[in-house]
Design a protein around this motif. Structure first.
Motif, short mmCIF file in Angstrom:
data_model
loop_
_atom_site.label_atom_id
_atom_site.label_comp_id
_atom_site.label_asym_id
_atom_site.label_seq_id
_atom_site.Cartn_x
_atom_site.Cartn_y
_atom_site.Cartn_z
N PHE A 217 47.67 102.03 -10.18
CA PHE A 217 46.08 103.03 -10.04
C PHE A 217 44.80 101.40 -10.33
N GLU A 218 43.72 101.85 -9.45
CA GLU A 218 42.80 100.91 -10.52
C GLU A 218 41.51 101.92 -10.99
N ILE A 219 40.79 101.97 -11.84
CA ILE A 219 39.57 102.37 -12.00
C ILE A 219 38.49 101.10 -12.13
N PRO A 220 38.21 101.68 -11.22
CA PRO A 220 36.32 100.97 -10.92
C PRO A 220 35.66 100.68 -11.90
N ALA A 221 34.93 99.64 -12.52
CA ALA A 221 33.88 99.36 -13.72
C ALA A 221 33.16 98.19 -13.00
N LEU A 222 31.82 98.67 -13.89
CA LEU A 222 30.38 98.66 -13.52
C LEU A 222 30.12 97.12 -15.10
N ASP A 223 30.92 97.29 -16.10
CA ASP A 223 30.43 96.29 -17.08
C ASP A 223 32.12 96.74 -18.21
N PHE A 224 32.71 95.34 -17.62
CA PHE A 224 33.90 94.92 -17.41
C PHE A 224 34.41 95.45 -19.06
N GLU A 225 33.82 94.57 -19.52
CA GLU A 225 34.44 94.48 -21.21
C GLU A 225 33.99 96.02 -21.20
N ARG A 226 32.81 96.66 -21.43
CA ARG A 226 32.17 97.85 -22.24
C ARG A 226 33.96 98.95 -21.36
N ALA A 227 34.59 99.24 -20.49
CA ALA A 227 35.22 99.75 -19.86
C ALA A 227 37.04 99.07 -20.35
N VAL A 228 37.22 97.89 -21.19
CA VAL A 228 37.64 97.44 -21.37
C VAL A 228 38.03 97.89 -22.71
N ARG A 229 36.97 97.70 -23.56
CA ARG A 229 37.11 97.88 -24.68
C ARG A 229 37.53 100.33 -25.12
N PHE A 230 36.64 100.92 -23.63
CA PHE A 230 36.49 101.87 -24.23
C PHE A 230 38.11 102.55 -23.85
N ALA B 127 41.87 94.39 -15.95
CA ALA B 127 42.93 94.38 -17.58
C ALA B 127 43.45 95.32 -17.51
N VAL B 128 44.73 95.40 -17.29
CA VAL B 128 46.11 95.61 -16.48
C VAL B 128 46.61 96.87 -17.92
N PHE B 129 47.38 97.86 -18.00
CA PHE B 129 47.54 99.10 -18.82
C PHE B 129 49.30 98.31 -18.76
N ALA B 130 49.58 98.76 -19.59
CA ALA B 130 50.70 98.35 -20.35
C ALA B 130 51.43 98.82 -20.12
N HIS B 131 53.08 99.09 -19.46
CA HIS B 131 53.65 99.64 -18.23
C HIS B 131 55.08 98.71 -18.08
N ASP B 132 55.88 99.29 -18.33
CA ASP B 132 57.41 98.94 -17.91
C ASP B 132 57.74 98.22 -16.71
N GLU B 133 58.56 96.85 -16.98
CA GLU B 133 59.47 96.70 -15.22
C GLU B 133 59.56 98.27 -14.50
N GLY B 134 58.97 97.62 -13.39
CA GLY B 134 59.70 99.36 -12.07
C GLY B 134 58.43 100.52 -12.51
N ALA B 135 57.78 100.27 -13.56
CA ALA B 135 57.22 102.37 -13.77
C ALA B 135 55.50 102.19 -12.85
N THR B 136 54.95 102.90 -12.64
CA THR B 136 53.52 102.77 -12.17
C THR B 136 53.00 101.79 -12.97
N GLY B 137 52.09 101.23 -12.33
CA GLY B 137 51.01 100.68 -13.55
C GLY B 137 49.45 100.26 -12.79
N GLY B 138 48.64 100.07 -13.64
CA GLY B 138 47.04 100.07 -12.79
C GLY B 138 46.97 99.49 -13.85
N ALA B 139 45.07 98.85 -13.62
CA ALA B 139 44.32 98.68 -14.19
C ALA B 139 42.67 98.75 -14.17
N ILE B 140 41.77 98.34 -14.83
CA ILE B 140 40.75 98.11 -15.12
C ILE B 140 40.21 96.90 -14.63
N VAL B 141 38.96 97.73 -12.75
CA VAL B 141 38.93 96.62 -11.94
C VAL B 141 37.20 96.22 -11.93
N PHE B 142 36.79 95.22 -12.34
CA PHE B 142 35.67 94.88 -11.76
C PHE B 142 35.34 94.13 -10.99
#
Length: 132
Positions: A15-28, A48-63
């Protein structure tokens, strides 16, 4: 378990969560979930990738404002708020997010969910087995 078997048992792969202010979103999200995110550049796009185990669902904040913009009415993603939805909601508010009402108990001992708006305007869900 083969990759084909794993894929058939998992609906969400990324999954990807969009951000307009990348650093603010990552800090949040680092504050709200009480975990560090791994900053990377992927295909020229800061993520900015959320921690996840190998093979598990992952996601990131995306600018990538050319491709995706935050929206309250888009796809709803539920993030793991373990061990406590209440604690995560309190951190969300301290980080500058806005909670949408109290946590809700799910039937059949599935746990609790809650909703919030992040620093970018995205509506996000939280889930954990415990309320507090």
């Amino acid at each position: 378990m083969t990759a084909a078997t794993l894929a058939s048992t998992r609906v969400l792969s990324w999954f990807e969560i969009p951000a307009l202010d990348f650093e603010r979103a990552v800090r949040f999200y680092e504050t709200a979930l009480d975990m560090p995110l791994k900053r990377e550049i992927f295909g020229g796009v800061p993520i900015a990738v959320f921690a996840h185990d190998e093979g598990a669902t992952g996601g990131a904040i995306v600018f990538d404002p050319q491709q995706a913009k935050p929206a309250a009415g888009g796809v709803l993603v539920y993030l793991d708020a373990s061990p406590s939805v209440s604690d995560a909601l309190a951190r969300v508010e301290r980080a500058g997010g806005k909670k949408h009402g109290p946590a809700i108990e799910l039937p059949n001992s599935i746990g609790y969910i809650a909703f919030f708006t992040d620093s970018e305007g995205n509506r996000i869900g939280l889930h954990s087995p415990k309320l507090a």
